[in-house]
Design a protein around this motif. Structure first.
Motif, PDB file in Angstrom:
ATOM      1  N   GLU A 180       0.950  -1.048   0.021  1.00 12.55           N
ATOM      2  CA  GLU A 180      -0.101  -0.139  -0.001  1.00 12.55           C
ATOM      3  C   GLU A 180       0.686   1.310  -0.020  1.00 12.55           C
ATOM      4  N   GLU A 181       2.028   1.094   0.803  1.00  9.86           N
ATOM      5  CA  GLU A 181       2.875   2.296   0.620  1.00  9.86           C
ATOM      6  C   GLU A 181       3.516   2.657  -0.775  1.00  9.86           C
ATOM      7  N   GLU A 182       3.797   1.688  -1.530  1.00  5.75           N
ATOM      8  CA  GLU A 182       4.379   1.731  -2.618  1.00  5.75           C
ATOM      9  C   GLU A 182       3.152   2.385  -3.753  1.00  5.75           C
ATOM     10  N   ILE A 183       1.831   1.694  -3.557  1.00  6.04           N
ATOM     11  CA  ILE A 183       0.780   2.272  -4.349  1.00  6.04           C
ATOM     12  C   ILE A 183       0.752   3.603  -4.188  1.00  6.04           C
ATOM     13  N   ILE A 184       0.531   4.191  -2.713  1.00  7.18           N
ATOM     14  CA  ILE A 184       0.447   5.630  -2.565  1.00  7.18           C
ATOM     15  C   ILE A 184       1.687   6.491  -2.831  1.00  7.18           C
ATOM     16  N   GLY A 185       2.758   5.767  -2.686  1.00  8.76           N
ATOM     17  CA  GLY A 185       4.223   6.633  -3.319  1.00  8.76           C
ATOM     18  C   GLY A 185       3.915   6.639  -4.830  1.00  8.76           C
ATOM     19  N   ASP A 186       3.303   6.042  -5.643  1.00  6.85           N
ATOM     20  CA  ASP A 186       3.086   5.911  -6.870  1.00  6.85           C
ATOM     21  C   ASP A 186       2.240   6.981  -7.151  1.00  6.85           C
ATOM     22  N   LEU A 187       0.947   7.028  -6.556  1.00  6.93           N
ATOM     23  CA  LEU A 187      -0.085   8.133  -6.725  1.00  6.93           C
ATOM     24  C   LEU A 187       0.537   9.666  -6.284  1.00  6.93           C
ATOM     25  N   GLU A 188       1.387   9.590  -5.264  1.00  5.87           N
ATOM     26  CA  GLU A 188       1.725  10.852  -5.057  1.00  5.87           C
ATOM     27  C   GLU A 188       2.669  11.532  -6.032  1.00  5.87           C
ATOM     28  N   SER A 189       3.163  10.541  -6.842  1.00  8.22           N
ATOM     29  CA  SER A 189       4.221  11.102  -8.131  1.00  8.22           C
ATOM     30  C   SER A 189       3.209  11.730  -9.057  1.00  8.22           C
ATOM     31  N   HIS A 190       1.846  11.655  -9.138  1.00  8.44           N
ATOM     32  CA  HIS A 190       1.092  12.140 -10.229  1.00  8.44           C
ATOM     33  C   HIS A 190       0.262  13.357  -9.412  1.00  8.44           C
ATOM     34  N   ASP A 191      -0.077  14.235 -10.707  1.00 12.93           N
ATOM     35  CA  ASP A 191      -1.030  15.351 -10.125  1.00 12.93           C
ATOM     36  C   ASP A 191      -2.376  14.669 -10.331  1.00 12.93           C
ATOM     37  N   LEU A 192      -3.101  14.180  -9.381  1.00 17.62           N
ATOM     38  CA  LEU A 192      -4.063  13.401  -9.660  1.00 17.62           C
ATOM     39  C   LEU A 192      -5.479  14.169  -9.843  1.00 17.62           C
ATOM     40  N   LYS A 193      -5.511  15.666  -9.860  1.00 18.72           N
ATOM     41  CA  LYS A 193      -6.676  16.502 -10.179  1.00 18.72           C
ATOM     42  C   LYS A 193      -6.414  16.479 -11.766  1.00 18.72           C
ATOM     43  N   ARG A 194      -5.274  15.780 -12.437  1.00 15.62           N
ATOM     44  CA  ARG A 194      -5.421  16.126 -13.749  1.00 15.62           C
ATOM     45  C   ARG A 194      -6.328  14.868 -14.360  1.00 15.62           C
ATOM     46  N   TYR A 195      -6.716  14.081 -13.567  1.00 11.98           N
ATOM     47  CA  TYR A 195      -7.222  12.707 -14.326  1.00 11.98           C
ATOM     48  C   TYR A 195      -8.811  13.101 -14.029  1.00 11.98           C
ATOM     49  N   ASN A 196      -9.725  12.015 -14.896  1.00 18.81           N
ATOM     50  CA  ASN A 196     -11.131  12.172 -14.590  1.00 18.81           C
ATOM     51  C   ASN A 196     -11.517  11.303 -13.629  1.00 18.81           C
ATOM     52  N   GLU A 197     -10.808  10.151 -13.405  1.00 16.68           N
ATOM     53  CA  GLU A 197     -10.954   9.485 -12.389  1.00 16.68           C
ATOM     54  C   GLU A 197      -9.854   8.328 -12.292  1.00 16.68           C
ATOM     55  N   VAL A 198      -9.586   7.765 -11.160  1.00 12.17           N
ATOM     56  CA  VAL A 198      -8.495   6.712 -10.878  1.00 12.17           C
ATOM     57  C   VAL A 198      -9.373   5.565 -10.800  1.00 12.17           C
ATOM     58  N   VAL A 199      -8.758   4.621 -11.583  1.00 12.37           N
ATOM     59  CA  VAL A 199      -9.821   3.423 -11.682  1.00 12.37           C
ATOM     60  C   VAL A 199      -8.992   1.998 -11.421  1.00 12.37           C
ATOM     61  N   ARG A 201      -7.519  -8.254  -3.613  1.00 10.85           N
ATOM     62  CA  ARG A 201      -6.725  -7.421  -2.522  1.00 10.85           C
ATOM     63  C   ARG A 201      -7.840  -6.303  -1.735  1.00 10.85           C
ATOM     64  N   PHE A 202      -8.687  -7.103  -1.173  1.00  9.67           N
ATOM     65  CA  PHE A 202      -9.992  -6.129  -0.885  1.00  9.67           C
ATOM     66  C   PHE A 202      -9.845  -4.848  -0.042  1.00  9.67           C
ATOM     67  N   ASP A 203      -9.012  -5.300   1.080  1.00  5.01           N
ATOM     68  CA  ASP A 203      -8.424  -4.278   2.033  1.00  5.01           C
ATOM     69  C   ASP A 203      -7.504  -3.126   1.491  1.00  5.01           C
ATOM     70  N   THR A 204      -6.756  -3.539   0.745  1.00  3.39           N
ATOM     71  CA  THR A 204      -6.007  -2.572  -0.098  1.00  3.39           C
ATOM     72  C   THR A 204      -6.912  -1.722  -1.031  1.00  3.39           C
ATOM     73  N   VAL A 205      -7.772  -2.183  -1.631  1.00  2.00           N
ATOM     74  CA  VAL A 205      -8.657  -1.347  -2.400  1.00  2.00           C
ATOM     75  C   VAL A 205      -9.522  -0.444  -1.679  1.00  2.00           C
ATOM     76  N   LEU A 206      -9.864  -0.920  -0.366  1.00  2.00           N
ATOM     77  CA  LEU A 206     -10.592  -0.015   0.376  1.00  2.00           C
ATOM     78  C   LEU A 206      -9.845   1.186   0.987  1.00  2.00           C
ATOM     79  N   HIS A 207      -8.522   0.659   1.527  1.00  2.00           N
ATOM     80  CA  HIS A 207      -7.559   1.933   2.176  1.00  2.00           C
ATOM     81  C   HIS A 207      -7.231   2.850   0.938  1.00  2.00           C
TER      82      HIS A 207
END
Ligand code: SF4
Length: 205
Positions: free
Chosen positions: A59-78, A88-94
């Motif tokens: 989860e830390e690596e996923i968040i680290g990856d997400l933080e490297s993007h300007d997320l507001k640029r996207y219509n949605e994160v999928v 990985r249900f709990d990871t999807v939730l977190h």
């Protein structure tokens, strides 16, 4: 350097990739089905991205990856990728909650088997509580018999679980779409009628 048998092996693979104005997340290569049309059997990825993971990102690596993007640029994160995200249900939730708290629209592309992989949990209610906005559920066939032929699900009752997932999603106000893959000798009209009867929109992929 001392040996460190407990260290996490180096990660190789694509956690996120861009297409159609969206940011797509690839968090697992596991799946509870083995669809005859699954592109995992045909290639290593999509849009030039290698989606085979050397291991699942933390989860830390996923968040680290997400933080490297300007997320507001996207219509949605999928949540999508080369596997079923809800393995990985709990990871999807977190991660959904983390994104939702930042005001990002979040969609889950799923085979709808999450309740079977997480018995005793109200999976759709948990997704709603985490802030999930949209869901796209693979309907894939007009009957359980045809579904089992095409998708070879790991769990008995997967077709019913998928339909229940869609019904709960509509009931809880998550924007719900059901999809089929064309060219699979399925009754597309009947599939559309199942989707719209549930209250979902319908799309042929
Ligand atoms: S549900 Fe999706 S990831 Fe899983 S086998 Fe089918 S097409 Fe592939």
């Amino acid at each position: 350097m001392p040996d460190n048998d407990n260290s996490i092996p180096m990660f190789k693979g694509t956690i996120s990739y861009e297409a159609f104005g969206n940011l797509y997340l690839n968090i697992t290569n596991q799946c509870s089905a083995n669809c005859v049309f699954c592109i995992r059997d045909l290639c290593d990825g999509v849009y030039g991205y290698d989606l085979r993971l050397s291991r699942e990102p933390t989860e830390e690596e996923i968040i680290g990856d997400l933080e490297s993007h300007d997320l507001k640029r996207y219509n949605e994160v999928v949540f999508t990728g080369f596997g079923e995200p809800t393995c990985r249900f709990d990871t999807v939730l977190h991660i959904t909650k983390w994104l939702h708290d930042k005001g990002i629209i979040v969609r889950l592309d799923t085979n709808g088997h999450a309740a079977l992989m997480n018995p005793g949990r109200d999976v759709v209610a948990e997704l709603k509580a985490a802030g999930l906005d949209d869901v796209s559920i693979s309907l894939n066939a007009e009957s359980e018999e045809r579904y089992n032929e095409l998708c070879k699900p790991a769990f008995i009752g997967s077709y019913a679980a998928m339909l229940d997932f869609a019904k709960s999603s509509v009931r809880l106000g998550i924007k719900t779409r059901m999809t089929v893959v064309g060219d699979n000798d399925i009754d597309i009209e009947k599939c559309e009628s199942i989707a719209t009867g549930i209250g979902a929109s319908f799309r042929v992929r």
